[in-house]
Design a protein around this motif. Structure first.
Motif, mmCIF file in Angstrom:
data_model
loop_
_atom_site.group_PDB
_atom_site.id
_atom_site.type_symbol
_atom_site.label_atom_id
_atom_site.label_comp_id
_atom_site.label_asym_id
_atom_site.label_seq_id
_atom_site.Cartn_x
_atom_site.Cartn_y
_atom_site.Cartn_z
ATOM 1 N N SER A 80 19.217 37.153 -5.631
ATOM 2 C CA SER A 80 19.976 38.377 -5.876
ATOM 3 C C SER A 80 19.978 38.736 -7.364
ATOM 4 O O SER A 80 19.788 39.904 -7.733
ATOM 5 N N ARG A 83 20.181 31.911 -2.686
ATOM 6 C CA ARG A 83 20.425 33.325 -2.397
ATOM 7 C C ARG A 83 20.962 34.048 -3.635
ATOM 8 O O ARG A 83 20.568 35.181 -3.930
ATOM 9 N N THR A 84 21.839 33.392 -4.387
ATOM 10 C CA THR A 84 22.381 33.982 -5.608
ATOM 11 C C THR A 84 21.279 34.182 -6.637
ATOM 12 O O THR A 84 21.202 35.233 -7.289
ATOM 13 N N GLU A 124 23.123 28.652 -0.815
ATOM 14 C CA GLU A 124 23.912 29.696 -1.481
ATOM 15 C C GLU A 124 23.406 29.916 -2.909
ATOM 16 O O GLU A 124 23.284 31.059 -3.360
ATOM 17 N N ASP A 154 27.033 31.029 -14.543
ATOM 18 C CA ASP A 154 26.527 32.253 -13.941
ATOM 19 C C ASP A 154 25.245 32.749 -14.588
ATOM 20 O O ASP A 154 24.779 33.833 -14.275
#
Length: 93
Positions: A72, A68-69, A65, A37
């Motif tokens: 963000s 996009r993460t 994905e 993460d």
């Protein structure tokens, strides 16, 4: 394989200034120990990038994905800086 794919964006002077002074609590997104993460800052030649390494055999269908993460997380770190998915590139390091 000796080279790895890195999904990230080039760190401009303006972005570097925001990374030097991130939003409260957001420093953990890129200064934590190497976890899934966490974003990493790497040097490729004289340029710096922020993003994450892709595991060998990473499914192509999931790259959107991850992109996009990444956008963000950077938006959180930089207090709302507009990061377009098109700004995210794949590099070989």
């Amino acid at each position: 394989m000796t080279k790895r794919l890195f999904l990230g964006i080039k760190i401009s002077n303006a972005l570097q200034a925001e990374l030097d002074n991130p939003a409260a609590g957001a420093r953990e997104y890129f200064e934590a120990t190497a976890s899934e993460d966490c974003l990493q800052i790497i040097n490729l030649g004289e340029r710096k990038f922020i993003g994450r390494y892709m595991e060998d055999g990473f499914p192509v269908a999931e790259i959107g994905e991850v992109s996009r993460t990444l956008c963000s997380m950077l938006k959180t770190i930089t207090r709302g800086r507009r990061i377009e998915e098109g700004d995210v590139q794949i590099y070989c390091s």
